[in-house]
Structures are given as structure tokens and as C-alpha cells.
Scaffold this active site. Structure first.
Site, PDB file in Angstrom:
ATOM      1  CE  LYS A  72       7.335  -1.473  11.339  1.00  0.00           C
ATOM      2  NZ  LYS A  72       7.959  -1.484   9.765  1.00  0.00           N
ATOM      3  CB  THR A 129       4.353   1.836  12.807  1.00  0.00           C
ATOM      4  OG1 THR A 129       2.746   1.921  13.686  1.00  0.00           O
ATOM      5  CG2 THR A 129       5.020   0.428  13.512  1.00  0.00           C
ATOM      6  CG  ASP A 130       0.874   5.463  15.412  1.00  0.00           C
ATOM      7  OD1 ASP A 130       0.636   4.412  14.785  1.00  0.00           O
ATOM      8  OD2 ASP A 130      -0.160   6.040  15.531  1.00  0.00           O
ATOM      9  CD  GLU A 131      -0.457   0.017  15.034  1.00  0.00           C
ATOM     10  OE1 GLU A 131      -0.676  -1.249  15.830  1.00  0.00           O
ATOM     11  OE2 GLU A 131      -1.418   0.144  14.168  1.00  0.00           O
ATOM     12  CE1 TYR A 191       3.329  -3.880  11.734  1.00  0.00           C
ATOM     13  CE2 TYR A 191       1.650  -2.618  12.932  1.00  0.00           C
ATOM     14  CZ  TYR A 191       2.694  -2.851  11.848  1.00  0.00           C
ATOM     15  OH  TYR A 191       2.931  -1.200  11.141  1.00  0.00           O
ATOM     16  CG  PHE A 240      -1.529   1.121   1.562  1.00  0.00           C
ATOM     17  CD1 PHE A 240      -2.245   2.186   0.709  1.00  0.00           C
ATOM     18  CD2 PHE A 240      -1.729   1.546   2.880  1.00  0.00           C
ATOM     19  CE1 PHE A 240      -2.588   3.244   1.099  1.00  0.00           C
ATOM     20  CE2 PHE A 240      -2.203   2.718   3.192  1.00  0.00           C
ATOM     21  CZ  PHE A 240      -2.598   3.771   2.511  1.00  0.00           C
TER      22      PHE A 240
HETATM   23  P1  NAD Z   1       1.371  -3.587   3.244  1.00  0.00           P
HETATM   24  O1  NAD Z   1       1.006  -4.726   3.960  1.00  0.00           O
HETATM   25  O2  NAD Z   1       0.297  -3.155   2.291  1.00  0.00           O
HETATM   26  O3  NAD Z   1       2.696  -3.897   2.209  1.00  0.00           O
HETATM   27  C1  NAD Z   1       3.668  -4.640   2.691  1.00  0.00           C
HETATM   28  C2  NAD Z   1       4.599  -4.862   1.558  1.00  0.00           C
HETATM   29  O4  NAD Z   1       5.755  -5.546   1.829  1.00  0.00           O
HETATM   30  C3  NAD Z   1       3.894  -6.019   0.662  1.00  0.00           C
HETATM   31  O5  NAD Z   1       4.019  -5.560  -0.741  1.00  0.00           O
HETATM   32  C4  NAD Z   1       4.406  -7.176   0.734  1.00  0.00           C
HETATM   33  O6  NAD Z   1       4.544  -8.139  -0.305  1.00  0.00           O
HETATM   34  C5  NAD Z   1       6.030  -7.078   1.124  1.00  0.00           C
HETATM   35  N1  NAD Z   1       6.760  -8.069   1.865  1.00  0.00           N
HETATM   36  C6  NAD Z   1       6.044  -8.556   2.777  1.00  0.00           C
HETATM   37  N2  NAD Z   1       6.990  -9.336   3.533  1.00  0.00           N
HETATM   38  C7  NAD Z   1       8.052  -9.206   2.639  1.00  0.00           C
HETATM   39  C8  NAD Z   1       9.548  -9.760   2.617  1.00  0.00           C
HETATM   40  N3  NAD Z   1       9.841 -10.738   3.282  1.00  0.00           N
HETATM   41  N4  NAD Z   1      10.256  -9.557   1.703  1.00  0.00           N
HETATM   42  C9  NAD Z   1      10.061  -8.580   0.651  1.00  0.00           C
HETATM   43  N5  NAD Z   1       8.668  -8.011   0.752  1.00  0.00           N
HETATM   44  C10 NAD Z   1       7.934  -8.305   1.660  1.00  0.00           C
HETATM   45  O7  NAD Z   1       1.676  -2.554   4.180  1.00  0.00           O
HETATM   46  P2  NAD Z   1       1.832  -0.937   4.386  1.00  0.00           P
HETATM   47  O8  NAD Z   1       0.345  -0.485   4.954  1.00  0.00           O
HETATM   48  O9  NAD Z   1       2.074  -0.459   2.929  1.00  0.00           O
HETATM   49  O10 NAD Z   1       2.974  -0.812   5.148  1.00  0.00           O
HETATM   50  C11 NAD Z   1       4.350  -0.466   4.733  1.00  0.00           C
HETATM   51  C12 NAD Z   1       5.186   0.008   5.980  1.00  0.00           C
HETATM   52  O11 NAD Z   1       4.845   1.023   6.730  1.00  0.00           O
HETATM   53  C13 NAD Z   1       5.413  -1.221   7.185  1.00  0.00           C
HETATM   54  O12 NAD Z   1       6.603  -1.359   7.439  1.00  0.00           O
HETATM   55  C14 NAD Z   1       4.447  -0.782   8.062  1.00  0.00           C
HETATM   56  O13 NAD Z   1       4.680  -1.429   9.311  1.00  0.00           O
HETATM   57  C15 NAD Z   1       4.570   0.556   7.970  1.00  0.00           C
HETATM   58  N6  NAD Z   1       3.490   1.564   8.302  1.00  0.00           N
HETATM   59  C16 NAD Z   1       2.271   1.365   7.971  1.00  0.00           C
HETATM   60  C17 NAD Z   1       1.241   2.165   8.319  1.00  0.00           C
HETATM   61  C18 NAD Z   1      -0.107   1.985   7.838  1.00  0.00           C
HETATM   62  O14 NAD Z   1      -1.150   2.607   8.363  1.00  0.00           O
HETATM   63  N7  NAD Z   1      -0.492   1.220   6.930  1.00  0.00           N
HETATM   64  C19 NAD Z   1       1.273   3.251   9.287  1.00  0.00           C
HETATM   65  C20 NAD Z   1       2.663   3.366   9.794  1.00  0.00           C
HETATM   66  C21 NAD Z   1       3.899   2.569   9.443  1.00  0.00           C
HETATM   67  P1  TYD Z   2      -6.526  -1.570  11.422  1.00  0.00           P
HETATM   68  O1  TYD Z   2      -6.915  -1.005   9.840  1.00  0.00           O
HETATM   69  O2  TYD Z   2      -6.356  -2.969  11.522  1.00  0.00           O
HETATM   70  O3  TYD Z   2      -5.337  -0.773  12.042  1.00  0.00           O
HETATM   71  P2  TYD Z   2      -4.357  -0.818  13.344  1.00  0.00           P
HETATM   72  O4  TYD Z   2      -4.768  -1.910  14.072  1.00  0.00           O
HETATM   73  O5  TYD Z   2      -3.037  -1.164  13.093  1.00  0.00           O
HETATM   74  O6  TYD Z   2      -4.555   0.394  13.843  1.00  0.00           O
HETATM   75  O7  TYD Z   2      -7.499  -0.998  12.618  1.00  0.00           O
HETATM   76  C1  TYD Z   2      -7.961   0.109  13.065  1.00  0.00           C
HETATM   77  C2  TYD Z   2      -8.884   0.296  14.126  1.00  0.00           C
HETATM   78  O8  TYD Z   2     -10.175  -0.485  13.605  1.00  0.00           O
HETATM   79  C3  TYD Z   2      -8.423  -0.589  15.283  1.00  0.00           C
HETATM   80  O9  TYD Z   2      -9.256   0.046  16.316  1.00  0.00           O
HETATM   81  C4  TYD Z   2      -9.152  -1.833  15.096  1.00  0.00           C
HETATM   82  C5  TYD Z   2     -10.529  -1.414  14.345  1.00  0.00           C
HETATM   83  N1  TYD Z   2     -11.129  -2.361  13.459  1.00  0.00           N
HETATM   84  C6  TYD Z   2     -12.482  -2.794  13.478  1.00  0.00           C
HETATM   85  O10 TYD Z   2     -13.364  -2.326  14.562  1.00  0.00           O
HETATM   86  N2  TYD Z   2     -12.947  -3.673  12.805  1.00  0.00           N
HETATM   87  C7  TYD Z   2     -12.059  -4.389  11.666  1.00  0.00           C
HETATM   88  O11 TYD Z   2     -12.489  -4.853  10.946  1.00  0.00           O
HETATM   89  C8  TYD Z   2     -10.912  -4.007  11.462  1.00  0.00           C
HETATM   90  C9  TYD Z   2      -9.802  -4.382  10.331  1.00  0.00           C
HETATM   91  C10 TYD Z   2     -10.325  -3.081  12.398  1.00  0.00           C
END
Ligand code: NAD
Ligand code: TYD
Length: 334
Positions: free
Chosen positions: A150, A122-124, A146, A12
Site C-alpha cells: 500500500k 491506509t494508516d498502516e 500488505y 467492505f
Molecule cells: P476488502 O478486502 O473488503 O475489499 C477489497 C475489494 O477489492 C473486494 O471486493 C475484492 O474483490 C476487490 N479486489 C481485490 N483484488 C482485485 C483486483 N485485482 N481487481 C478488482 N477488484 C479486486 O477491503 P476493504 O476493507 O473494503 O478495503 C478497501 C480499501 O480500503 C483497500 O484499498 C484498503 O487498503 C483500504 N483501507 C482499508 C481499511 C480497513 O480498515 N478495512 C482502512 C484503511 C484503508
Molecule cells: P485486523 O482486523 O487484521 O486489522 P489490521 O491488522 O490491519 O490492523 O487486526 C486488528 C488487530 O487485531 C491487530 O492488532 C491484530 C489483532 N487480531 C487478533 O488479535 N486476532 C485476530 O483473530 C485478528 C484477525 C486480529
């Protein structure tokens, strides 16, 4: 122009970042294993460009990472297992990719002359935000496998700066939303379920809040982290200070799409569910002059429109192996 190695660039955030970097004229190599979350379709419009190369591979493959890093000026390390719910069902993949994979990336970079490594944390990692939003120096108290994986990666990256002088910068961003987000995550799940007249599963009370940022604003902040001078070893929070609960988001989506509120369906709570994530972002705003460009209301409306117009992207994902996960997660319920 910079030569960038982008790990996880078919996911993503990685694909949104890659689209932007290719448009800016950088030479981009995407390294991605194409797990269930990675999707070459996310890059479909880019793959014919001269300044992108796609390599299918695992970040845990140290030799491969070292070879690719040797040809790069900077590395942006997105690749990770990312879904909290899956980490509860199967933590091992998270420790492997998020911790061991980051070790592999850091080792690969240590043997080269890269000018910058961005560790996408991540903020997590902070765990519960009690009172004021978490500053960069808040304790790390991750609550899910997770988040804990991280946090390990985040501090491992710092240790490579402190020990070996590797020019690492660590970003801790809040929850992203926008185009190409896998429909297992809250906003795309709710939007696509609403479009299909399916229930929106609300964990527990639905009062849990997250701080939501549009993926483009996150990527703009990462551009600044790539260029900033004298910030090696530092952590930067990224967030838009837009805190909303699951109930508020579900209601907004149903209202906009003209669907009944009865689609909101309370289901069993997530174990270890974090009540609130929120970060303070004064540092990146004052030091690097970054600020978000969209309100949540505007960004959510645009995002709903994108999913409405891209059924051909998300329908196959929801019909594929995702169904098995969804069925395990919700005990066979729709
Ligand atoms: P995502 O799950 O959409 O994408 C992860 C990508 O990594 C995928 O394309 C997957 O194929 C690839 N991948 C997984 N394992 C792999 C491996 N062993 N080798 C090579 N590629 C691999 O995740 P995202 O939401 O785009 O998140 C990207 C990064 O941002 C992550 O590090 C996540 O922790 C961080 N992040 C995400 C969010 C969020 O809200 N989505 C917020 C803060 C930080
Ligand atoms: P998520 O998108 O999984 O992100 P994160 O847990 O990493 O913050 O979830 C965001 C919030 O939404 C979290 O409080 C969990 C809640 N949630 C639901 O209530 N229903 C759902 O089906 C999902 C996927 C998340």
C-alpha cells in the site's frame, strides 16, 4: 451528479461507499474481481437501481480500466488485497493487486480527463505510531507486506500527480468497522465467533491498539475529498481518535452479547505485529470541516446488532473457502 468509477466496490468499504453514492444520485460503475473478499451480496439491494453498473474484472487489466475511466468524472480506487495475516502467508497477490493494480489504474486515468482520482491508502503505511499520532508528513515505515504494498501504491499515486499532473488525492484512514466487513477481520470475527460460542483468538498479549472508525464516517470524509478544490497531490489522514486494544474490544463484545470472558483465547502472535496505529486528523478537520459522527461505543453496539440480524450474510462466508484459510492460519484449531 458525478460519474464515478469505484474499484473494489463489492468489498467492505467499497460497498458502503457505493450504497451512499448511488443514494446521492451519482452514476456509479463498480469494477471488482470478486476475490474471496468481494461479494455481490454486499450490493444486492442496489443492483436494480438505474444508476449503478457492475463490471466483473481485474484492476490489473489496463485496457479495461482505461475504457471505464474514459466514461468517468472521478475514480475511487479501493480494490486491493487487504488482510495483513494473508499478506504474511502469501505476499505475491498483494504486490500484484495493490502495487501493479494501482499502476494500472493510474495509467488508465492518465489517458483520460478524469477530474479526480482518490487513492485509498491506509494508516498502516506509517508503521508503528510512537508517541504522538502520525501526521501526514511522518515517515513511511510499513511493517507487513500488505502495508508495504500500500505504501508503494500511495507514493506511485503521488508520482502521477507530480510527474503528469494527474489530479490524485490520497487518503490514509485508520481501521474501519461496520456492516459487510469480511469475518476474517477483528471486529466481525470476534462478534460472529461470540454469537456462535466459539473462542476469540487474541494474538500475543492483546495489548495492541488500533484507532477505530465507523465505515460511514470514512465514506463521508471521502465525499469531501472528491469535491475539495486545490488539494491535488495531497495526503489526508482520516481517523476518529478512538484507540482501543484487542483485549478491550473482545471484552466489550463479550459483555454486550452476554458471553463469558473465558471465550478470549490467547494464540501465537502475528509476525511483525504493529503495537499501535494512530493518526493525527487536524488537517481534514480544519481544511475540510470533517468530523466523525459516532463514538466507538455507539458504532460498535450498532455493528454488533447488524451482525446479529444478518446471519444469512456471514454464515455462508464462514462456511465457504474461508474455512481453509482459517484452518491454515490457526493450525486447524477452531
Ligand atoms: P476488502 O478486502 O473488503 O475489499 C477489497 C475489494 O477489492 C473486494 O471486493 C475484492 O474483490 C476487490 N479486489 C481485490 N483484488 C482485485 C483486483 N485485482 N481487481 C478488482 N477488484 C479486486 O477491503 P476493504 O476493507 O473494503 O478495503 C478497501 C480499501 O480500503 C483497500 O484499498 C484498503 O487498503 C483500504 N483501507 C482499508 C481499511 C480497513 O480498515 N478495512 C482502512 C484503511 C484503508
Ligand atoms: P485486523 O482486523 O487484521 O486489522 P489490521 O491488522 O490491519 O490492523 O487486526 C486488528 C488487530 O487485531 C491487530 O492488532 C491484530 C489483532 N487480531 C487478533 O488479535 N486476532 C485476530 O483473530 C485478528 C484477525 C486480529
Amino acid at each position: 451528479m458525478t460519474r464515478l468509477l469505484v474499484t473494489g466496490g463489492a468489498g467492505f468499504i467499497g460497498s458502503n461507499f457505493t450504497r451512499r453514492a448511488v443514494g446521492q444520485g451519482h452514476d456509479v460503475v463498480v469494477l471488482d474481481k470478486l476475490t474471496y473478499a468481494g461479494n455481490k451480496e454486499n450490493l444486492r439491494d442496489l443492483l436494480d437501481a438505474k444508476n449503478i453498473r457492475f463490471v466483473k474484472g481485474d484492476v490489473c487489466d489496463q485496457g479495461l480500466v482505461a475504457d471505464l475511466a474514459a466514461q468517468a468524472d472521478a475514480v475511487v480506487h479501493f480494490a486491493a488485497e487487504t488482510h495483513v495475516d494473508r499478506s504474511i502467508l502469501e505476499a505475491g497477490n498483494f504486490v500484484q493487486t495493490d502495487v501493479v493494480g494501482t499502476f494500472s489504474v493510474l495509467e488508465g486515468c492518465r489517458k483520460t480527463n478524469v477530474d479526480r482520482v482518490i487513492q485509498i491508502s491506509t494508516d498502516e503505511v506509517y508503521g508503528e505510531a510512537e508517541g504522538n499520532p502520525c501526521r501526514e508528513d511522518a515517515p513511511l515505515m510499513p511493517k507487513s507486506p500488505y502495508a508495504a504494498s500500500k505504501a508503494g501504491a500511495d507514493r506511485l499515486a503521488y508520482s502521477y500527480f507530480a510527474t503528469y499532473g494527474l489530479p490524485v488525492v490520497i487518503s490514509r484512514c485508520t481501521n474501519n468497522y461496520g456492516p459487510y466487513q469480511h469475518p476474517e477481520k477483528l471486529i466481525p470475527l470476534f462478534v460472529t465467533n461470540a454469537l456462535e460460542d466459539k473462542p476469540l483468538p487474541v494474538y500475543g498479549t492483546g495489548k495492541n491498539t488500533r484507532d477505530w472508525i465507523h465505515v460511514d464516517d470514512h465514506c463521508a470524509a471521502l465525499d469531501l475529498l472528491l469535491e475539495a478544490k486545490g488539494v491535488e497531490g495531497e495526503v489526508f489522514n482520516i481517523g476518529a481518535s478512538e484507540e482501543y486494544s484487542v483485549n478491550e474490544i473482545g471484552t466489550a463484545i463479550l459483555n454486550t452479547l452476554g458471553k463469558p470472558k473465558t471465550l478470549l483465547k490467547s494464540v501465537a502472535d502475528r509476525p511483525g505485529h504493529v503495537r499501535r496505529h494512530a493518526v493525527e486528523t487536524k488537517k481534514i478537520r480544519s481544511k475540510l470541516g470533517w468530523k466523525p459522527s459516532r463514538s466507538f461505543t455507539q458504532g460498535l453496539t450498532e455493528t454488533m446488532q447488524w451482525y446479529r440480524e444478518h446471519e444469512a450474510w456471514w454464515k455462508p462466508i464462514k462456511a465457504g473457502s474461508y474455512r481453509d484459510y482459517h484452518s491454515a492460519q490457526h493450525h486447524g484449531a477452531d
